[in-house]
Design a protein around this motif. Structure first.
Motif, PDB file in Angstrom:
ATOM      1  N   GLY A 297      15.139  33.935  34.131  1.00 45.97           N
ATOM      2  CA  GLY A 297      13.836  34.503  34.423  1.00 45.97           C
ATOM      3  C   GLY A 297      13.496  35.663  33.503  1.00 45.97           C
ATOM      4  N   ALA A 298      12.506  36.422  33.891  1.00 50.18           N
ATOM      5  CA  ALA A 298      12.004  37.483  33.028  1.00 50.18           C
ATOM      6  C   ALA A 298      12.902  38.700  32.997  1.00 50.18           C
ATOM      7  N   ASN A 299      13.818  38.827  33.940  1.00 48.58           N
ATOM      8  CA  ASN A 299      14.655  40.024  34.027  1.00 48.58           C
ATOM      9  C   ASN A 299      16.131  39.621  34.046  1.00 48.58           C
ATOM     10  N   ALA A 300      16.679  39.405  32.867  1.00 48.22           N
ATOM     11  CA  ALA A 300      18.086  39.006  32.768  1.00 48.22           C
ATOM     12  C   ALA A 300      19.013  40.118  33.220  1.00 48.22           C
ATOM     13  N   ARG A 301      18.584  41.366  33.079  1.00 47.45           N
ATOM     14  CA  ARG A 301      19.406  42.490  33.521  1.00 47.45           C
ATOM     15  C   ARG A 301      19.632  42.427  35.027  1.00 47.45           C
ATOM     16  N   GLN A 302      18.559  42.202  35.756  1.00 47.56           N
ATOM     17  CA  GLN A 302      18.674  42.119  37.202  1.00 47.56           C
ATOM     18  C   GLN A 302      19.518  40.914  37.609  1.00 47.56           C
ATOM     19  N   ALA A 303      19.327  39.799  36.914  1.00 50.63           N
ATOM     20  CA  ALA A 303      20.093  38.593  37.231  1.00 50.63           C
ATOM     21  C   ALA A 303      21.590  38.823  37.007  1.00 50.63           C
ATOM     22  N   PHE A 304      21.914  39.519  35.930  1.00 47.81           N
ATOM     23  CA  PHE A 304      23.316  39.820  35.627  1.00 47.81           C
ATOM     24  C   PHE A 304      23.913  40.697  36.726  1.00 47.81           C
ATOM     25  N   SER A 305      23.154  41.705  37.146  1.00 45.75           N
ATOM     26  CA  SER A 305      23.624  42.581  38.227  1.00 45.75           C
ATOM     27  C   SER A 305      23.837  41.792  39.513  1.00 45.75           C
ATOM     28  N   GLU A 306      22.977  40.830  39.780  1.00 49.99           N
ATOM     29  CA  GLU A 306      23.133  40.012  40.978  1.00 49.99           C
ATOM     30  C   GLU A 306      24.426  39.208  40.944  1.00 49.99           C
ATOM     31  N   VAL A 307      24.738  38.643  39.782  1.00 48.37           N
ATOM     32  CA  VAL A 307      25.978  37.866  39.641  1.00 48.37           C
ATOM     33  C   VAL A 307      27.190  38.773  39.848  1.00 48.37           C
ATOM     34  N   LEU A 308      27.153  39.964  39.258  1.00 53.09           N
ATOM     35  CA  LEU A 308      28.261  40.900  39.432  1.00 53.09           C
ATOM     36  C   LEU A 308      28.427  41.318  40.887  1.00 53.09           C
ATOM     37  N   ASN A 309      27.314  41.565  41.567  1.00 56.89           N
ATOM     38  CA  ASN A 309      27.392  41.988  42.962  1.00 56.89           C
ATOM     39  C   ASN A 309      27.875  40.848  43.869  1.00 56.89           C
ATOM     40  N   GLN A 310      27.462  39.614  43.552  1.00 57.78           N
ATOM     41  CA  GLN A 310      27.987  38.463  44.280  1.00 57.78           C
ATOM     42  C   GLN A 310      29.507  38.415  44.185  1.00 57.78           C
ATOM     43  N   ALA A 311      30.005  38.568  42.951  1.00 56.05           N
ATOM     44  CA  ALA A 311      31.444  38.479  42.711  1.00 56.05           C
ATOM     45  C   ALA A 311      32.193  39.646  43.339  1.00 56.05           C
ATOM     46  N   ALA A 312      31.540  40.800  43.447  1.00 54.83           N
ATOM     47  CA  ALA A 312      32.178  41.946  44.093  1.00 54.83           C
ATOM     48  C   ALA A 312      32.346  41.696  45.588  1.00 54.83           C
ATOM     49  N   SER A 313      31.410  40.971  46.179  1.00 52.78           N
ATOM     50  CA  SER A 313      31.511  40.651  47.616  1.00 52.78           C
ATOM     51  C   SER A 313      32.537  39.556  47.867  1.00 52.78           C
ATOM     52  N   ALA A 314      32.520  38.527  47.010  1.00 53.62           N
ATOM     53  CA  ALA A 314      33.474  37.413  47.128  1.00 53.62           C
ATOM     54  C   ALA A 314      33.605  36.778  45.763  1.00 53.62           C
ATOM     55  N   PRO A 315      34.808  36.748  45.188  1.00 50.14           N
ATOM     56  CA  PRO A 315      34.990  36.166  43.852  1.00 50.14           C
ATOM     57  C   PRO A 315      34.404  34.763  43.758  1.00 50.14           C
ATOM     58  N   LEU A 316      33.849  34.450  42.597  1.00 49.56           N
ATOM     59  CA  LEU A 316      33.243  33.143  42.369  1.00 49.56           C
ATOM     60  C   LEU A 316      34.342  32.157  41.990  1.00 49.56           C
ATOM     61  N   ALA A 317      34.602  31.178  42.835  1.00 56.12           N
ATOM     62  CA  ALA A 317      35.780  30.327  42.706  1.00 56.12           C
ATOM     63  C   ALA A 317      35.519  29.109  41.831  1.00 56.12           C
ATOM     64  N   THR A 318      36.491  28.809  40.960  1.00 62.08           N
ATOM     65  CA  THR A 318      36.542  27.552  40.215  1.00 62.08           C
ATOM     66  C   THR A 318      37.914  26.921  40.483  1.00 62.08           C
ATOM     67  N   ASP A 319      38.155  25.753  39.929  1.00 59.50           N
ATOM     68  CA  ASP A 319      39.432  25.076  40.136  1.00 59.50           C
ATOM     69  C   ASP A 319      40.598  25.880  39.566  1.00 59.50           C
ATOM     70  N   ASP A 320      40.353  26.593  38.465  1.00 55.07           N
ATOM     71  CA  ASP A 320      41.421  27.295  37.773  1.00 55.07           C
ATOM     72  C   ASP A 320      41.412  28.800  37.971  1.00 55.07           C
ATOM     73  N   LEU A 321      40.268  29.369  38.329  1.00 61.69           N
ATOM     74  CA  LEU A 321      40.111  30.812  38.235  1.00 61.69           C
ATOM     75  C   LEU A 321      39.091  31.298  39.243  1.00 61.69           C
ATOM     76  N   ASP A 322      39.358  32.457  39.837  1.00 61.55           N
ATOM     77  CA  ASP A 322      38.377  33.119  40.687  1.00 61.55           C
ATOM     78  C   ASP A 322      37.778  34.278  39.902  1.00 61.55           C
ATOM     79  N   LEU A 323      36.477  34.221  39.698  1.00 58.59           N
ATOM     80  CA  LEU A 323      35.803  35.213  38.859  1.00 58.59           C
ATOM     81  C   LEU A 323      35.447  36.455  39.662  1.00 58.59           C
ATOM     82  N   THR A 324      35.960  37.595  39.192  1.00 60.79           N
ATOM     83  CA  THR A 324      35.641  38.905  39.742  1.00 60.79           C
ATOM     84  C   THR A 324      34.706  39.617  38.762  1.00 60.79           C
ATOM     85  N   PRO A 325      34.136  40.769  39.153  1.00 61.49           N
ATOM     86  CA  PRO A 325      33.271  41.480  38.198  1.00 61.49           C
ATOM     87  C   PRO A 325      33.959  41.795  36.876  1.00 61.49           C
TER      88      PRO A 325
END
Length: 511
Positions: A297-325
């Motif tokens: 969208g028009a605000n990539a900065r905000q989108a990036f912060s949202e992804v980081l905050n999601q991962a801070a609440s609960a790591p983003l899980a993949t088959d090999d790796l759980d993504l933290t901030p």
């Protein structure tokens, strides 16, 4: 946390052209003796002329077919002819100066008669793989005269790779959210990492650094039968060649440094530039994202912060790796280096925000995960970087830097400051990188990029100023490195390498 155990392939960042120790173990000691590897030329001080391009001396070839341990790093067949070999360097541990051996993987890309050695940064692609990728980008005229010879630096790739940080410690160091500013916790984990590396590597530990890597490059020159070393340094790999030019002054040939790092011996000064450069590059990415109406969208900065905050609440899980901030920030900084890959980065961030972080995880997998065939790149990076710097800060100074940078560089400031903390409990090295000046070297061409997330313009400018015979070309572009990206910078480098035409110092190339 789920960690894959299968063989992992290193993802390749494809470059594209742009428009322009435990208490029972002795500490690391200082080798106060003379340096037997230093060349003592009798020439009077002053810049040397650009050397001639002489064919290598005939002798036993080191080249043969590339084995699967090399080829598995290529997801598709290379577009240039490849040959592989092994050479032996001198370990030169402070415990046994001038003794011991280290096996080094080398690769030749192309069939040009004159070797052009390529040294990549320790935390990037293995030097062999980077040389092959670079060969696919450079002009045919250059490859008709030169073959690119990449070397996996000691401790990396297939050159006696370093494996010393326990997996749980590695994740504790890299998982942490830099924005939490937990400096004390980071130092504790770094101390454990250092102790475990001392146990695993023993006398090898203090011998994995830039000083001795320069000697490995000299061993490669001899094995290739070259009277002088013609070479390209990419990013932090340029520092290796700068040290080489200081140590082996009468053996320097035609050299190009693409994105040389800041030579300041104060790590705080050098790393603050990296934090500023990374934030500036992300700002350019966000602006580009808005212009092309990307998935964020028009605000990539905000989108990036949202992804980081999601991962801070609960790591983003993949088959090999759980993504933290912490891992997400590292993944994004890696991807920012390749300007051509920004559309893939914006999609990866958008997918992660939508619940599919697989593409984002792939960017950071080589750093943290290892298999029997492929080491995690973090271990060699940790040992080399901490062995290279003599900066050791107090807890108070570490906290102050982290807080300050997190405020002034909100995306990557705290992440960059972590390196100050990670190296703080490391023993003081025997050969910290000083500021090379290469006073009698031939002209050295230094390429700088205006907005670079890894070797920022200000640092590359200082590196060129310190090198007595350097001439600086600045590409007004974005990303990590100009060679193969900027036609203007690439043409100037080619003219120097082929025709000994030294470009005008201060040349600016358009974006």
């Amino acid at each position: 946390m789920r960690v894959g155990r299968g063989a992992l392939l290193l993802p390749l960042v494809l470059l594209a052209a742009c428009t322009a120790g435990p208490s029972v173990r002795p500490g690391i000691v200082v080798n106060d003796g003379g340096d037997p590897g230093v060349s003592t030329s009798s020439a009077a001080p002053g810049p040397a002329p650009v050397p001639q391009l002489n064919q290598p001396n005939p002798g036993r070839s080191i080249w043969g077919p590339c084995g699967p341990e090399v080829l598995e790093a290529f997801p598709a067949p290379a577009k240039v002819d490849l040959a592989c070999g092994k050479i032996t360097g001198t370990l030169d541990s402070p415990y046994a100066p001038g003794r011991g051996g280290v096996r080094l993987q080398v690769l030749k890309a192309g069939t040009g008669p004159i070797p052009l050695v390529v040294v990549n940064e320790v935390d990037g692609l293995p030097g062999t793989v980077y040389a092959a990728r670079l060969a696919e980008l450079l002009p045919p005229e250059l490859l008709a005269r030169f073959s690119l010879v990449g070397i996996d630096r000691r401790g990396t790739g297939n050159s006696d790779a370093v494996r010393c940080v326990p997996e749980e410690v590695r994740f504790a160091l890299l998982d942490a959210d830099p924005r939490a500013l937990d400096v004390e916790g980071l130092v504790d984990q770094a101390r454990t990492a250092g102790q475990q590396c001392s146990i695993a590597l023993e006398s090898r530990l203090p011998a994995i650094d830039t000083w001795r890597t320069a000697a490995d490059v000299e061993s490669l020159r001899v094995a290739l039968g070259m009277d002088r070393l013609h070479a390209i340094g990419h990013g932090e790999g340029s520092r290796v060649l700068a040290v080489y030019a200081d140590r082996y002054r009468d053996r320097v040939g035609r050299m190009v440094f693409d994105g040389a790092p800041d030579p300041n011996e104060d790590a705080v000064v050098a790393l603050e530039g990296v934090a500023a450069g990374a934030d500036a590059t992300f700002a350019a990415f966000a602006d580009d994202c808005a212009k092309r109406a990307c998935e964020l969208g028009a605000n990539a900065r905000q989108a990036f912060s949202e992804v980081l905050n999601q991962a801070a609440s609960a790591p983003l899980a993949t088959d090999d790796l759980d993504l933290t901030p912490g891992l997400i920030l590292r993944a994004v900084q890696t991807a920012l280096a390749d300007r051509a890959g920004w559309p893939a980065l914006s999609k990866a961030l958008a997918d992660a925000r939508g619940g599919n972080p697989t593409a984002l995880a792939a960017l950071v997998t080589p750093l943290v995960l290892e298999s029997e065939e492929v080491p995690a790149t973090f271990d060699a990076t940790l040992v080399t970087r901490c062995n290279d710097t003599k900066s050791r800060l107090s807890t108070e100074a570490l906290n102050a830097a982290a807080k300050d940078w997190n405020t002034r560089y909100p995306y990557f400031g705290a992440l960059t400051a972590e390196w100050l903390a990670v190296c703080s409990p490391w023993p003081v090295p025997s050969h910290p990188v000083t500021t090379p000046t290469a006073p009698t070297a031939p002209p050295i061409v230094v390429l700088a990029t205006a907005t670079d997330p890894l070797t920022p313009l200000s640092g590359t400018e200082r590196a060129a100023q310190q090198l007595t015979t350097a001439t600086l070309i600045t590409w007004q572009g974005t990303g990590h490195g100009a060679l193969g990206h900027s036609p203007c910078a690439t043409e100037a480098a080619q003219s120097f390498l082929l025709n000994a035409t030294t470009p005008r110092d201060g040349t600016a190339c358009p974006p």
